[in-house]
Design a protein around this motif. Structure first.
Motif, PDB file in Angstrom:
ATOM      1  N   MET A 193     -88.418 -45.543 -26.135  1.00  0.00           N
ATOM      2  CA  MET A 193     -87.679 -44.383 -25.864  1.00  0.00           C
ATOM      3  C   MET A 193     -87.929 -43.662 -27.364  1.00  0.00           C
ATOM      4  SD  MET A 193     -84.596 -45.287 -23.587  1.00  0.00           S
ATOM      5  CE  MET A 193     -84.745 -46.567 -22.714  1.00  0.00           C
ATOM      6  N   HIS A 194     -88.663 -43.856 -28.089  1.00  0.00           N
ATOM      7  CA  HIS A 194     -88.600 -43.498 -29.509  1.00  0.00           C
ATOM      8  C   HIS A 194     -89.191 -41.995 -29.543  1.00  0.00           C
ATOM      9  CE1 HIS A 194     -93.050 -43.758 -29.952  1.00  0.00           C
ATOM     10  NE2 HIS A 194     -92.976 -44.930 -29.158  1.00  0.00           N
ATOM     11  N   HIS A 195     -89.761 -41.684 -28.285  1.00  0.00           N
ATOM     12  CA  HIS A 195     -90.497 -40.255 -28.217  1.00  0.00           C
ATOM     13  C   HIS A 195     -89.874 -39.410 -27.345  1.00  0.00           C
ATOM     14  CE1 HIS A 195     -91.436 -42.201 -24.426  1.00  0.00           C
ATOM     15  NE2 HIS A 195     -92.294 -43.017 -25.263  1.00  0.00           N
ATOM     16  N   HIS A 196     -88.449 -39.708 -27.202  1.00  0.00           N
ATOM     17  CA  HIS A 196     -87.778 -38.487 -26.278  1.00  0.00           C
ATOM     18  C   HIS A 196     -87.451 -37.127 -27.239  1.00  0.00           C
ATOM     19  CE1 HIS A 196     -84.006 -38.463 -28.518  1.00  0.00           C
ATOM     20  NE2 HIS A 196     -84.373 -39.595 -28.990  1.00  0.00           N
ATOM     21  N   ARG A 197     -87.058 -36.410 -26.416  1.00  0.00           N
ATOM     22  CA  ARG A 197     -87.255 -34.823 -26.864  1.00  0.00           C
ATOM     23  C   ARG A 197     -85.592 -34.297 -26.542  1.00  0.00           C
ATOM     24  NH1 ARG A 197     -90.611 -32.848 -30.700  1.00  0.00           N
ATOM     25  NH2 ARG A 197     -89.067 -31.275 -30.389  1.00  0.00           N
ATOM     26  N   ALA A 198     -84.647 -34.920 -26.804  1.00  0.00           N
ATOM     27  CA  ALA A 198     -83.052 -34.620 -26.331  1.00  0.00           C
ATOM     28  C   ALA A 198     -82.614 -33.913 -27.777  1.00  0.00           C
ATOM     29  CB  ALA A 198     -82.610 -35.787 -25.770  1.00  0.00           C
ATOM     30  N   ASP A 199     -83.224 -32.859 -28.199  1.00  0.00           N
ATOM     31  CA  ASP A 199     -82.853 -32.206 -29.292  1.00  0.00           C
ATOM     32  C   ASP A 199     -81.609 -31.195 -29.190  1.00  0.00           C
ATOM     33  OD1 ASP A 199     -84.879 -33.148 -30.624  1.00  0.00           O
ATOM     34  OD2 ASP A 199     -86.243 -31.576 -29.992  1.00  0.00           O
ATOM     35  N   ASP A 200     -81.513 -30.243 -29.041  1.00  0.00           N
ATOM     36  CA  ASP A 200     -80.301 -29.224 -29.034  1.00  0.00           C
ATOM     37  C   ASP A 200     -79.915 -29.050 -27.482  1.00  0.00           C
ATOM     38  OD1 ASP A 200     -80.527 -28.674 -31.605  1.00  0.00           O
ATOM     39  OD2 ASP A 200     -81.954 -27.051 -31.331  1.00  0.00           O
ATOM     40  N   GLY A 201     -80.602 -29.460 -26.464  1.00  0.00           N
ATOM     41  CA  GLY A 201     -80.167 -29.380 -25.289  1.00  0.00           C
ATOM     42  C   GLY A 201     -78.696 -30.001 -24.817  1.00  0.00           C
ATOM     43  N   PRO A 202     -78.455 -31.152 -25.387  1.00  0.00           N
ATOM     44  CA  PRO A 202     -77.208 -31.778 -24.969  1.00  0.00           C
ATOM     45  C   PRO A 202     -76.156 -31.132 -25.569  1.00  0.00           C
ATOM     46  CG  PRO A 202     -78.910 -33.535 -25.323  1.00  0.00           C
ATOM     47  CD  PRO A 202     -79.495 -32.472 -25.843  1.00  0.00           C
ATOM     48  N   ALA A 203     -76.534 -30.489 -26.874  1.00  0.00           N
ATOM     49  CA  ALA A 203     -75.467 -29.717 -27.732  1.00  0.00           C
ATOM     50  C   ALA A 203     -74.792 -28.538 -27.062  1.00  0.00           C
ATOM     51  CB  ALA A 203     -75.767 -29.472 -28.959  1.00  0.00           C
ATOM     52  N   TYR A 204     -75.942 -27.700 -26.355  1.00  0.00           N
ATOM     53  CA  TYR A 204     -75.791 -26.502 -25.693  1.00  0.00           C
ATOM     54  C   TYR A 204     -75.074 -26.685 -24.441  1.00  0.00           C
ATOM     55  CZ  TYR A 204     -79.272 -24.274 -28.916  1.00  0.00           C
ATOM     56  OH  TYR A 204     -79.545 -23.812 -30.108  1.00  0.00           O
ATOM     57  N   PHE A 205     -75.417 -27.638 -23.611  1.00  0.00           N
ATOM     58  CA  PHE A 205     -74.721 -28.017 -22.373  1.00  0.00           C
ATOM     59  C   PHE A 205     -73.289 -28.311 -22.817  1.00  0.00           C
ATOM     60  CE2 PHE A 205     -78.577 -27.688 -20.216  1.00  0.00           C
ATOM     61  CZ  PHE A 205     -78.338 -27.682 -18.868  1.00  0.00           C
ATOM     62  N   THR A 206     -73.026 -29.236 -23.838  1.00  0.00           N
ATOM     63  CA  THR A 206     -71.726 -29.523 -24.332  1.00  0.00           C
ATOM     64  C   THR A 206     -70.838 -28.440 -24.579  1.00  0.00           C
ATOM     65  OG1 THR A 206     -72.488 -31.585 -25.168  1.00  0.00           O
ATOM     66  CG2 THR A 206     -70.275 -30.969 -25.860  1.00  0.00           C
ATOM     67  N   ILE A 207     -71.406 -27.534 -25.507  1.00  0.00           N
ATOM     68  CA  ILE A 207     -70.540 -26.200 -25.549  1.00  0.00           C
ATOM     69  C   ILE A 207     -70.245 -25.461 -24.421  1.00  0.00           C
ATOM     70  CG2 ILE A 207     -70.915 -24.057 -27.124  1.00  0.00           C
ATOM     71  CD1 ILE A 207     -72.545 -25.492 -29.024  1.00  0.00           C
ATOM     72  N   LEU A 208     -71.276 -25.217 -23.754  1.00  0.00           N
ATOM     73  CA  LEU A 208     -70.960 -24.470 -22.270  1.00  0.00           C
ATOM     74  C   LEU A 208     -70.101 -25.090 -21.556  1.00  0.00           C
ATOM     75  CD1 LEU A 208     -72.540 -22.333 -20.544  1.00  0.00           C
ATOM     76  CD2 LEU A 208     -73.412 -24.134 -19.466  1.00  0.00           C
TER      77      LEU A 208
END
Length: 136
Positions: free
Chosen positions: A51-66
């Motif tokens: 799982m070291h190559h996942h790319r969950a960078d800014d997406g979770p933060a944007y969805f959380t803010i939304l």
């Protein structure tokens, strides 16, 4: 001479995202995906999925803010209109509530993003551990 490509079975997006959102490995659903608050394990200790190559960078933060802002804004307006609390009380209560809700939702969304990437074979997940049948 032709090279046969391995047959890849379809991975369930909903199941993988649900497992990830619950903080579990999207492949096996058994082991914890996080080794800290948001630090993703390099490899699942149960099934060995990398799982070291996942790319969950800014997406979770944007969805959380939304989500948090869409919940907090109408609630703020409603409470102000009905009760007219002091400004300091309103700011303190909503600042605390928004902070707690954001901290609770951020790992949920990050796990869901990782599950989505695994199910869609994105960012290196296409060469991971072999597919496993879904558990009932």
């Amino acid at each position: 001479m032709t090279t046969a490509l391995p047959i890849q079975t379809e991975r369930s997006v909903g199941e993988a995202m649900k497992r990830g959102a619950l903080g579990r490995c999207p492949a096996c659903g058994e082991a914890r995906i996080f080794q800290g608050y948001l630090k993703v394990r390099d490899r699942c200790p149960n099934c060995g999925e990398e799982m070291h190559h996942h790319r969950a960078d800014d997406g979770p933060a944007y969805f959380t803010i939304l989500v948090v802002s869409h919940l907090a804004a109408p609630l703020l307006l409603l409470i102000y209109t009905l009760y007219r609390p002091s400004t300091l009380t309103l700011i303190a209560a909503f600042l605390g509530g928004v902070t707690v809700l954001s901290l609770l939702l951020l790992p949920v969304f990050k796990g869901g993003f990782i599950g989505l990437q695994w199910a869609k074979r994105m960012h290196g997940f296409e060469n991971g551990a072999p597919d496993r049948p879904s558990e009932p």
